[in-house]
Design an enzyme around this catalytic site. Structure first.
Site, PDB file in Angstrom:
ATOM      1  N   THR A  97      55.396  29.770   7.175  1.00 21.26           N
ATOM      2  CA  THR A  97      56.200  30.811   6.530  1.00 21.26           C
ATOM      3  C   THR A  97      57.551  30.848   7.238  1.00 21.26           C
ATOM      4  O   THR A  97      57.622  31.211   8.419  1.00 21.26           O
ATOM      5  CB  THR A  97      55.520  32.190   6.657  1.00 21.26           C
ATOM      6  N   LYS A 172      56.752  33.953  -1.592  1.00 26.71           N
ATOM      7  CA  LYS A 172      55.992  34.510  -0.463  1.00 26.71           C
ATOM      8  C   LYS A 172      56.691  35.771   0.090  1.00 26.71           C
ATOM      9  O   LYS A 172      56.063  36.794   0.333  1.00 26.71           O
ATOM     10  CB  LYS A 172      55.868  33.436   0.619  1.00 26.71           C
ATOM     11  N   LYS A 247      56.946  39.924  10.994  1.00 28.95           N
ATOM     12  CA  LYS A 247      57.682  38.651  10.856  1.00 28.95           C
ATOM     13  C   LYS A 247      58.099  38.439   9.408  1.00 28.95           C
ATOM     14  O   LYS A 247      59.257  38.116   9.116  1.00 28.95           O
ATOM     15  CB  LYS A 247      56.786  37.493  11.322  1.00 28.95           C
TER      16      LYS A 247
HETATM   17  P1  NAD Z   1      49.522  29.817  15.429  1.00 28.10           P
HETATM   18  O1  NAD Z   1      50.462  30.320  16.454  1.00 28.10           O
HETATM   19  O2  NAD Z   1      48.060  30.045  15.578  1.00 28.10           O
HETATM   20  O3  NAD Z   1      49.722  28.214  15.252  1.00 28.10           O
HETATM   21  C1  NAD Z   1      50.954  27.560  15.366  1.00 28.10           C
HETATM   22  C2  NAD Z   1      50.694  26.315  16.206  1.00 28.10           C
HETATM   23  O4  NAD Z   1      51.887  25.528  16.244  1.00 28.10           O
HETATM   24  C3  NAD Z   1      50.326  26.622  17.654  1.00 28.10           C
HETATM   25  O5  NAD Z   1      49.061  26.055  17.944  1.00 28.10           O
HETATM   26  C4  NAD Z   1      51.453  25.978  18.467  1.00 28.10           C
HETATM   27  O6  NAD Z   1      51.001  25.418  19.684  1.00 28.10           O
HETATM   28  C5  NAD Z   1      51.930  24.917  17.524  1.00 28.10           C
HETATM   29  N1  NAD Z   1      53.289  24.443  17.737  1.00 28.10           N
HETATM   30  C6  NAD Z   1      54.420  25.150  17.944  1.00 28.10           C
HETATM   31  N2  NAD Z   1      55.490  24.326  18.032  1.00 28.10           N
HETATM   32  C7  NAD Z   1      55.016  23.066  17.859  1.00 28.10           C
HETATM   33  C8  NAD Z   1      55.612  21.767  17.848  1.00 28.10           C
HETATM   34  N3  NAD Z   1      56.934  21.616  17.999  1.00 28.10           N
HETATM   35  N4  NAD Z   1      54.815  20.711  17.661  1.00 28.10           N
HETATM   36  C9  NAD Z   1      53.479  20.838  17.496  1.00 28.10           C
HETATM   37  N5  NAD Z   1      52.845  22.041  17.509  1.00 28.10           N
HETATM   38  C10 NAD Z   1      53.613  23.124  17.695  1.00 28.10           C
HETATM   39  O7  NAD Z   1      50.051  30.385  14.030  1.00 28.10           O
HETATM   40  P2  NAD Z   1      49.243  30.471  12.649  1.00 28.10           P
HETATM   41  O8  NAD Z   1      48.604  31.810  12.539  1.00 28.10           O
HETATM   42  O9  NAD Z   1      48.457  29.228  12.472  1.00 28.10           O
HETATM   43  O10 NAD Z   1      50.479  30.479  11.625  1.00 28.10           O
HETATM   44  C11 NAD Z   1      51.187  29.296  11.284  1.00 28.10           C
HETATM   45  C12 NAD Z   1      52.152  29.637  10.159  1.00 28.10           C
HETATM   46  O11 NAD Z   1      51.431  30.143   9.047  1.00 28.10           O
HETATM   47  C13 NAD Z   1      53.192  30.710  10.522  1.00 28.10           C
HETATM   48  O12 NAD Z   1      54.414  30.367   9.931  1.00 28.10           O
HETATM   49  C14 NAD Z   1      52.596  31.980   9.906  1.00 28.10           C
HETATM   50  O13 NAD Z   1      53.590  32.934   9.577  1.00 28.10           O
HETATM   51  C15 NAD Z   1      51.949  31.413   8.661  1.00 28.10           C
HETATM   52  N6  NAD Z   1      50.830  32.215   8.112  1.00 28.10           N
HETATM   53  C16 NAD Z   1      49.877  32.721   8.946  1.00 28.10           C
HETATM   54  C17 NAD Z   1      48.831  33.468   8.410  1.00 28.10           C
HETATM   55  C18 NAD Z   1      47.745  34.040   9.285  1.00 28.10           C
HETATM   56  O14 NAD Z   1      46.975  34.897   8.808  1.00 28.10           O
HETATM   57  N7  NAD Z   1      47.612  33.614  10.544  1.00 28.10           N
HETATM   58  C19 NAD Z   1      48.765  33.695   7.023  1.00 28.10           C
HETATM   59  C20 NAD Z   1      49.732  33.133   6.203  1.00 28.10           C
HETATM   60  C21 NAD Z   1      50.772  32.389   6.764  1.00 28.10           C
END
Ligand code: NAD
Length: 308
Positions: A97, A172, A247
């Site tokens: 997102t 979104k 966010k």
């Molecule tokens: P998260 O923090 O659990 O996962 C993100 C991952 O990216 C982490 O494991 C981190 O180590 C990794 N990361 C960061 N920079 C990196 C890089 N340069 N190279 C490789 N890995 C890297 O977050 P999430 O909950 O999985 O969310 C991910 C995305 O999905 C976000 O944009 C969030 O807004 C969106 N989202 C989340 C949810 C939810 O319920 N968690 C729902 C819809 C959308």
């Protein structure tokens, strides 16, 4: 036939999404900066690479699921960035997102490097990611969407083409602005009802079958005990964390500023959720906002036992 898919960002969402691609018969090379995420990915049949570039080498499709726009643009660019190492014509799917502006910038960078690209953010949370029932909102050309659809279908239940580049992020951000505002509205109504001596059950029985009906009331009800599956009933354990709502509303405000659209309630919701996420609400479900409204109104939260 299975594709070779690079999956960058194996966190709460990306980990289970990548696991569903493996289950669907794709070969998935994954990378994450966090060693724990890599350990978990190994147990799901994902081939762990030593860098994002190594994962993307020879891939048909590169999927990113990263925290924010700067991470996506950072991973795309540079000498060893994803765009430089991927074979020309690779399909880039960014499921993170991020802002509409960043999504359009990512698309421009990808196409300038000779690749194809879609923004494809999701809703449905960790449960949807695990169960393969996410909703995908995609932005990009019809041709790229047609190629991406079967891959997205391995991770989701509903795949919607929302228009050109940035269209998925636009859908979104608008949807989540409705959600943030409506959760506050539902919570305020319950607290006002409590002040007026109205029982939460009575208000729920009326509003859930009347014009106040909405997802925030009937699925994610902020009052414990009224909807057995709502996060409120399990002590506001997310669900959808307050920090993520803050966010997403931040991205909405960015879009309001860049377009000049007027959304007084959307802007206020952003401020309210920023404060909530800055305190106890960060790790709580976003429906926990009702407790801030109760505290400001000098109302005690009703005991959950009394409602059961
Ligand atoms: P998260 O923090 O659990 O996962 C993100 C991952 O990216 C982490 O494991 C981190 O180590 C990794 N990361 C960061 N920079 C990196 C890089 N340069 N190279 C490789 N890995 C890297 O977050 P999430 O909950 O999985 O969310 C991910 C995305 O999905 C976000 O944009 C969030 O807004 C969106 N989202 C989340 C949810 C939810 O319920 N968690 C729902 C819809 C959308």
């Amino acid at each position: 036939m299975g594709k070779k898919i690079a999956f960058i960002g194996l966190g709460h969402m990306g980990g289970p999404m990548a696991a569903n691609l493996v289950k669907a018969g794709h070969r998935v090379s994954g990378f994450d900066l966090a060693p724990e995420a890599l350990d978990q990915a190994r147990t799901q049949g994902i081939e762990v690479s030593e860098s994002a570039a190594a994962a993307a080498a020879g891939a048909d499709v590169v999927i990113t699921m990263l925290p924010a726009g700067r991470h996506v643009l950072g991973a795309y660019q540079g000498e060893n960035g994803l765009l430089a190492v991927a074979a020309p014509g690779t399909l880039f799917l960014d499921c993170s997102t991020i802002s509409v502006e960043d999504a359009r910038a990512a698309h421009e960078l990808a196409t300038a490097a000779g690749h194809r690209s879609l923004d494809a953010p999701v809703s449905g949370g960790v449960t949807g990611a695990t169960d393969g029932t996410l909703t995908f909102m995609a932005g990009g050309s019809a041709e790229d969407f047609a190629d991406a659809e079967p891959i997205l279908a391995s991770m989701g239940g509903r795949i919607v083409h929302c228009g050109g580049p940035g269209g998925g992020q636009a859908a979104k951000v608008c949807n989540n602005m409705i959600l943030g505002v409506s959760m506050i509205a539902v919570s305020e109504a319950f607290v006002l009802g409590e002040k007026l001596g109205l029982s939460n059950e009575a208000l729920f029985d009326v509003a859930s079958a009347a014009s106040g009906q909405c997802w925030a009331l009937t699925t994610n009800c902020p009052v414990p005990g009224l909807v057995p599956t709502s996060p409120a009933t399990r002590n506001y354990e997310p669900g959808f964390a307050g920090a993520l709502m803050a966010k997403d509303l931040g991205l909405a405000v960015q879009a309001l500023e860049s377009t000049g659209a007027q959304a007084r309630l959307g802007s206020l919701a952003e401020e309210i959720y920023r404060n909530f996420a800055g305190g106890a609400g960060s790790g709580q479900d976003f429906s926990g906002i009702i407790n801030d409204i109760r505290a400001a109104s000098d109302v005690e939260a009703p005991a959950v036992e009394a409602l059961a």
